[in-house]
Structure formats: C-alpha cells, structure tokens
Design an enzyme around this catalytic site. Structure first.
Site, PDB file in Angstrom:
ATOM      1  N   ARG A  92      37.119 -14.163  -8.103  1.00 36.78           N
ATOM      2  CA  ARG A  92      37.254 -15.152  -9.205  1.00 36.78           C
ATOM      3  C   ARG A  92      38.715 -15.312  -9.627  1.00 36.78           C
ATOM      4  O   ARG A  92      39.018 -15.474 -10.811  1.00 36.78           O
ATOM      5  CB  ARG A  92      36.409 -14.778 -10.425  1.00 36.78           C
ATOM      6  CG  ARG A  92      34.943 -14.706 -10.190  1.00 36.78           C
ATOM      7  CD  ARG A  92      34.321 -16.042  -9.747  1.00 36.78           C
ATOM      8  NE  ARG A  92      32.930 -15.824  -9.466  1.00 36.78           N
ATOM      9  CZ  ARG A  92      32.483 -15.420  -8.273  1.00 36.78           C
ATOM     10  NH1 ARG A  92      33.307 -15.253  -7.265  1.00 36.78           N
ATOM     11  NH2 ARG A  92      31.199 -15.219  -8.084  1.00 36.78           N
ATOM     12  N   SER A 100      28.468 -17.684 -15.868  1.00 32.10           N
ATOM     13  CA  SER A 100      28.867 -16.308 -16.203  1.00 32.10           C
ATOM     14  C   SER A 100      30.094 -16.344 -17.106  1.00 32.10           C
ATOM     15  O   SER A 100      31.112 -16.928 -16.728  1.00 32.10           O
ATOM     16  CB  SER A 100      29.235 -15.536 -14.944  1.00 32.10           C
ATOM     17  OG  SER A 100      28.166 -15.569 -14.045  1.00 32.10           O
ATOM     18  N   GLU A 154      35.650 -14.780 -17.463  1.00 36.57           N
ATOM     19  CA  GLU A 154      35.820 -15.630 -16.283  1.00 36.57           C
ATOM     20  C   GLU A 154      36.179 -17.049 -16.753  1.00 36.57           C
ATOM     21  O   GLU A 154      36.893 -17.788 -16.079  1.00 36.57           O
ATOM     22  CB  GLU A 154      34.488 -15.639 -15.519  1.00 36.57           C
ATOM     23  CG  GLU A 154      34.515 -16.409 -14.245  1.00 36.57           C
ATOM     24  CD  GLU A 154      33.162 -16.397 -13.516  1.00 36.57           C
ATOM     25  OE1 GLU A 154      32.550 -15.322 -13.346  1.00 36.57           O
ATOM     26  OE2 GLU A 154      32.726 -17.484 -13.122  1.00 36.57           O
TER      27      GLU A 154
HETATM   28  C1  LIG Z   1      25.434 -23.212 -15.011  1.00 38.78           C
HETATM   29  C2  LIG Z   1      26.726 -22.777 -14.380  1.00 38.78           C
HETATM   30  C3  LIG Z   1      26.703 -21.987 -13.244  1.00 38.78           C
HETATM   31  C4  LIG Z   1      27.903 -21.586 -12.636  1.00 38.78           C
HETATM   32  N1  LIG Z   1      27.833 -20.809 -11.522  1.00 38.78           N
HETATM   33  C5  LIG Z   1      28.968 -20.403 -10.908  1.00 38.78           C
HETATM   34  C6  LIG Z   1      28.903 -19.584  -9.728  1.00 38.78           C
HETATM   35  O1  LIG Z   1      27.835 -19.273  -9.213  1.00 38.78           O
HETATM   36  N2  LIG Z   1      30.070 -19.186  -9.179  1.00 38.78           N
HETATM   37  C7  LIG Z   1      31.285 -19.533  -9.696  1.00 38.78           C
HETATM   38  O2  LIG Z   1      32.311 -19.121  -9.135  1.00 38.78           O
HETATM   39  N3  LIG Z   1      31.369 -20.311 -10.805  1.00 38.78           N
HETATM   40  C8  LIG Z   1      30.247 -20.750 -11.421  1.00 38.78           C
HETATM   41  N4  LIG Z   1      30.322 -21.519 -12.557  1.00 38.78           N
HETATM   42  C9  LIG Z   1      31.639 -21.841 -13.124  1.00 38.78           C
HETATM   43  C10 LIG Z   1      32.178 -23.232 -12.728  1.00 38.78           C
HETATM   44  O3  LIG Z   1      31.165 -24.080 -12.309  1.00 38.78           O
HETATM   45  C11 LIG Z   1      33.229 -23.158 -11.622  1.00 38.78           C
HETATM   46  O4  LIG Z   1      34.300 -22.329 -12.023  1.00 38.78           O
HETATM   47  C12 LIG Z   1      33.779 -24.530 -11.251  1.00 38.78           C
HETATM   48  O5  LIG Z   1      34.622 -24.415 -10.119  1.00 38.78           O
HETATM   49  C13 LIG Z   1      34.559 -25.189 -12.389  1.00 38.78           C
HETATM   50  O6  LIG Z   1      34.831 -26.523 -11.982  1.00 38.78           O
HETATM   51  P1  LIG Z   1      35.187 -27.641 -13.032  1.00 38.78           P
HETATM   52  O7  LIG Z   1      35.583 -28.849 -12.274  1.00 38.78           O
HETATM   53  O8  LIG Z   1      34.093 -27.817 -14.001  1.00 38.78           O
HETATM   54  O9  LIG Z   1      36.454 -26.995 -13.737  1.00 38.78           O
HETATM   55  P2  LIG Z   1      36.928 -27.209 -15.243  1.00 38.78           P
HETATM   56  O10 LIG Z   1      36.025 -26.446 -16.142  1.00 38.78           O
HETATM   57  O11 LIG Z   1      37.107 -28.645 -15.516  1.00 38.78           O
HETATM   58  O12 LIG Z   1      38.350 -26.505 -15.203  1.00 38.78           O
HETATM   59  C14 LIG Z   1      38.468 -25.112 -15.143  1.00 38.78           C
HETATM   60  C15 LIG Z   1      39.960 -24.735 -15.178  1.00 38.78           C
HETATM   61  O13 LIG Z   1      40.570 -25.161 -13.973  1.00 38.78           O
HETATM   62  C16 LIG Z   1      41.594 -26.126 -14.242  1.00 38.78           C
HETATM   63  N5  LIG Z   1      41.463 -27.164 -13.231  1.00 38.78           N
HETATM   64  C17 LIG Z   1      40.367 -27.914 -12.965  1.00 38.78           C
HETATM   65  N6  LIG Z   1      40.605 -28.744 -11.952  1.00 38.78           N
HETATM   66  C18 LIG Z   1      41.883 -28.521 -11.572  1.00 38.78           C
HETATM   67  C19 LIG Z   1      42.722 -29.077 -10.562  1.00 38.78           C
HETATM   68  N7  LIG Z   1      42.289 -30.037  -9.749  1.00 38.78           N
HETATM   69  N8  LIG Z   1      43.992 -28.622 -10.453  1.00 38.78           N
HETATM   70  C20 LIG Z   1      44.450 -27.656 -11.278  1.00 38.78           C
HETATM   71  N9  LIG Z   1      43.714 -27.095 -12.256  1.00 38.78           N
HETATM   72  C21 LIG Z   1      42.433 -27.524 -12.389  1.00 38.78           C
HETATM   73  C22 LIG Z   1      41.310 -26.650 -15.624  1.00 38.78           C
HETATM   74  O14 LIG Z   1      42.497 -27.125 -16.232  1.00 38.78           O
HETATM   75  C23 LIG Z   1      40.721 -25.440 -16.304  1.00 38.78           C
HETATM   76  O15 LIG Z   1      41.754 -24.563 -16.730  1.00 38.78           O
HETATM   77  C24 LIG Z   1      29.145 -21.959 -13.187  1.00 38.78           C
HETATM   78  C25 LIG Z   1      29.165 -22.769 -14.339  1.00 38.78           C
HETATM   79  C26 LIG Z   1      27.982 -23.173 -14.914  1.00 38.78           C
HETATM   80  C27 LIG Z   1      28.016 -24.061 -16.128  1.00 38.78           C
END
Ligand SMILES: Cc1cc2nc3c(=O)[nH]c(=O)nc-3n(C[C@H](O)[C@H](O)[C@H](O)COP(=O)(O)OP(=O)(O)OC[C@H]3O[C@@H](n4cnc5c(N)ncnc54)[C@H](O)[C@@H]3O)c2cc1C
Length: 335
Positions: free
Chosen positions: A162, A236, A331
């Site tokens: 992570r 998580s 996380e």
């Molecule tokens: C129900 C649920 C289940 C999940 N299960 C998992 C799992 O099994 N495994 C896991 O690893 N994660 C899991 N996650 C966490 C999450 O889905 C992941 O971390 C996902 O990759 C976040 O993507 P996002 O586009 O929503 O990021 P955001 O929440 O929009 O951004 C997260 C961070 O990354 C930065 N960021 C986003 N995009 C970029 C970019 N293109 N360039 C630079 N910085 C950027 C943002 O500024 C922020 O700081 C889960 C979340 C939920 C709600």
C-alpha cells in the site's frame, strides 16, 4: 472553472466539504496548461480520482481537479502478452472488466476496487493475493512544478505494501496521467487466496476462466464490504501492521488466537482483528462509526464530519497501541 463546490458527491465517505475552486480535466495537455498558468502557480492543487481513498477533514483551500483523462490503447501485442496504455481517469473496475472481456490476465483478482486507474499505483492497490505492481510496466506523470512529463519505471515507483514513491517522497509533486500495463494472454490463475476457490467450487461445471475468477471476487467483496453508494466509507481505513517475530510471539502468550502471516522479516497481523478485539466493531457515535461486519472499515451513515472520523480513527489507533503495542497506520489519505 467553478468555485465553492461541494465535494460530497466526489468522495466515497460522502463528506460534505467545499473546494474553493473545482474543474474537470480530460487531457494531459489541459492539466499541463493549468500547471503552467501563473494564476495557479501558488495555489494548492489536488488531483482527485474516484475519491475512494480520501478523508476530507476540512474545506479544501485550493483547486480540485477531477481526473477524467481517458483512453485505452494497445502499445504492444504478441502471442504471450499485451501492453496497454491506460488514461489515469479511466475507472479501475471498468478497466478490469475490459481486460477480462479481452482475456488479458493479471488484474482479475483486483475486480471491484473503486477509484481510477491513475490512483492505483499511488498505494499499489492490492487484493486477493495480487498487487497492481505485478502488472505495471511504467507510470507517466506530470510534474507539479514545471509541467514536464516523467516516465517512472516500476522500480522507480518504489512499490511496497500500500505504498509507492507517489505517496511518500513525491507526495503531491507529480500527477499521474497514464499507466502502462503488461498483461498475459496465458492466465496464471491465483485462486488460493481467501474464499475464491470455495466460491468457484459452487459452480463445479463451469470451467476456470478470468470471468469466473472476477465474478467470484466480486461476490466475495459484495458479501464482506459495505457499498459506498449505501454507507459512506473508504474501504480499509488502516494498513495491516507488520511486527517483529519476537513481538508476535510475546503477544501470542496473552492472545493465543491472534492471527499472523509471515512476511519474511516479521509477521503481518490483520488490523481488522486487532480493532475488533479492542472492542470497536459496530461502535457508533452519531452519524459515524465502525462497520458492524468489518472492523477495518470506518463509516459515515450520513451527515458525518471528516474531523470526527479522524478523531475516531486516532482513538482506535491509541486503544490498539495500548493493548498490543502496535501502531496502526492509516491507509486513507487525510486532506
Ligand atoms: C469499498 C472500498 C473497497 C476498497 N478496496 C480496496 C482494496 O481491496 N485494495 C486497495 O488497495 N484499495 C481499496 N480501496 C481503496 C481505494 O479504492 C483505492 O486506493 C483506489 O486506488 C483509490 O482510487 P481513487 O481514484 O478513488 O483515488 P482518490 O481517493 O481520488 O485519491 C487518493 C489519493 O491519490 C491521489 N491521486 C489520485 N489520483 C491521482 C493521480 N492520477 N495522480 C496523482 N495523485 C493522484 C489523490 O490526490 C489522493 O491523495 C477500497 C475503497 C473502498 C471505498
């Protein structure tokens, strides 16, 4: 460009904070133009994907850019593998389904993870024995300071559990615009983790396929994790901590049922187990709380404040530390 925009619909916790400025961005050049524009030079910029790994604790003083940079292109193709360049604003699960449809193997175990492709390398998303680093060739990112494109090899991304360089040393310094993946045309199924095999066994006449594995993962996830469309959450909240073998064996004397998974250097202990044993599972405080089926997931039942969820997270962290001398690290990204 809009101002004073509510971010409630743009984060899966459903926290109602405002962003001073807000814009959707659909091309690398558009992103570069903003970075190079003098108006935004000194302004705090947050590139937001699906908002599924953030906790907004206050209004955002700056510019939120909603990533909608799309496109999937084949860059190399042979009998054994395919290389894909994928725009960072593509939805992660939609991309996984694209791969499953085309019989490209490697990401099927990562089905149903919310968010965008561009955020996947940020924390090296993982589930069911697979991490995205296993299929990443390179990551394309634009520098916040001068708009220059830099291509990071997988090694340069410094992926860990992570973790990546984008969440650590280069936090906020680069915006990921595309990810280059290497996927296999000869699946090497990874079904030993969790209940995947058990779910597959429920359909004994169906042959093993990427689709079957993806559907099994989706089924398991839907039964275990709350749907953010129904209850606000970010999956998580904490990482699973890794402790020394010595620490683990000492704790085992007092807590013989404590699970642990060897990591090479020490033992990984499920954070959900620690939180549940510390008595937090199902805990509720007004509109926020700890999910009643999965103690690792903090929830917003509606109308909760990010600051309150943060304070709850710190209390959970403290109680686990007091009980087990283990420090949980979040996380989720606090913003
Ligand atoms: C129900 C649920 C289940 C999940 N299960 C998992 C799992 O099994 N495994 C896991 O690893 N994660 C899991 N996650 C966490 C999450 O889905 C992941 O971390 C996902 O990759 C976040 O993507 P996002 O586009 O929503 O990021 P955001 O929440 O929009 O951004 C997260 C961070 O990354 C930065 N960021 C986003 N995009 C970029 C970019 N293109 N360039 C630079 N910085 C950027 C943002 O500024 C922020 O700081 C889960 C979340 C939920 C709600």
């Amino acid at each position: 460009m809009l101002s004073d925009v509510s971010l409630q619909a743009y984060n899966t916790f459903g926290i109602d904070v405002k962003s001073e400025y807000f814009m959707k961005i659909d091309s690398e050049q558009g992103l570069r133009n903003i970075i190079l524009d003098d108006r935004w030079k000194e302004v705090n910029i947050l590139l937001l994907g699906g908002g599924s790994n953030v906790l907004f604790t206050q209004n955002f003083a700056g510019l939120v850019l909603l990533n909608q940079i799309r496109g999937i292109a084949i860059t190399k193709d042979n009998d054994r593998e395919v290389h894909l360049r994928v725009g960072a604003g593509e939805g992660w699960h939609a991309f996984v389904q694209y791969c499953v449809d085309h019989n490209y193997a490697g990401v099927e175990n990562l089905s149903l993870i919310p968010g965008t492709v561009g955020a996947a390398p940020m924390q090296n998303i993982g589930a069911y024995g697979v991490e995205v680093k296993d299929v990443i060739e390179t990551v394309e990112a634009i520098s916040r300071s001068d708009g220059q494109l830099r291509i990071f090899s997988a090694a340069e991304c410094q992926f860990g559990y992570r973790e990546s360089i984008f969440k650590q040393r280069l936090k906020g310094k680069y915006f990921i615009t595309a990810v280059n993946f290497r996927l296999s045309k000869q699946p090497d199924f990874n079904i030993s983790y969790g209940d995947i095999q058990k779910v597959l066994d429920e359909k004994p006449h169906e042959s093993l396929s990427l689709r079957a594995v993806s559907e099994a993962v989706i089924k398991i996830r839907q039964s275990k994790l709350p749907d953010p469309a129904k209850i606000g959450n970010a999956g998580s909240f904490f990482k699973n901590p890794e402790i020394t073998l010595d620490h683990f064996h000492k704790l085992k004397l007092n807590y013989p049922t404590m699970p642990g998974y060897p990591t090479g250097l020490g033992m990984k202990v499920p954070a959900g187990w620690l939180i549940e044993q510390a008595g937090w599972k199902g805990y509720r405080e007004g509109s926020i709380g700890v999910h009643d089926r999965q103690a690792l997931v903090l929830v917003n039942y509606g109308g909760g404040a990010g600051e309150d969820i943060k304070s709850l997270a710190f209390r959970i962290q403290k109680s686990v530390q007091d009980r087990y001398q283990i420090l949980l690290s979040p996380e989720v990204n606090f913003i």
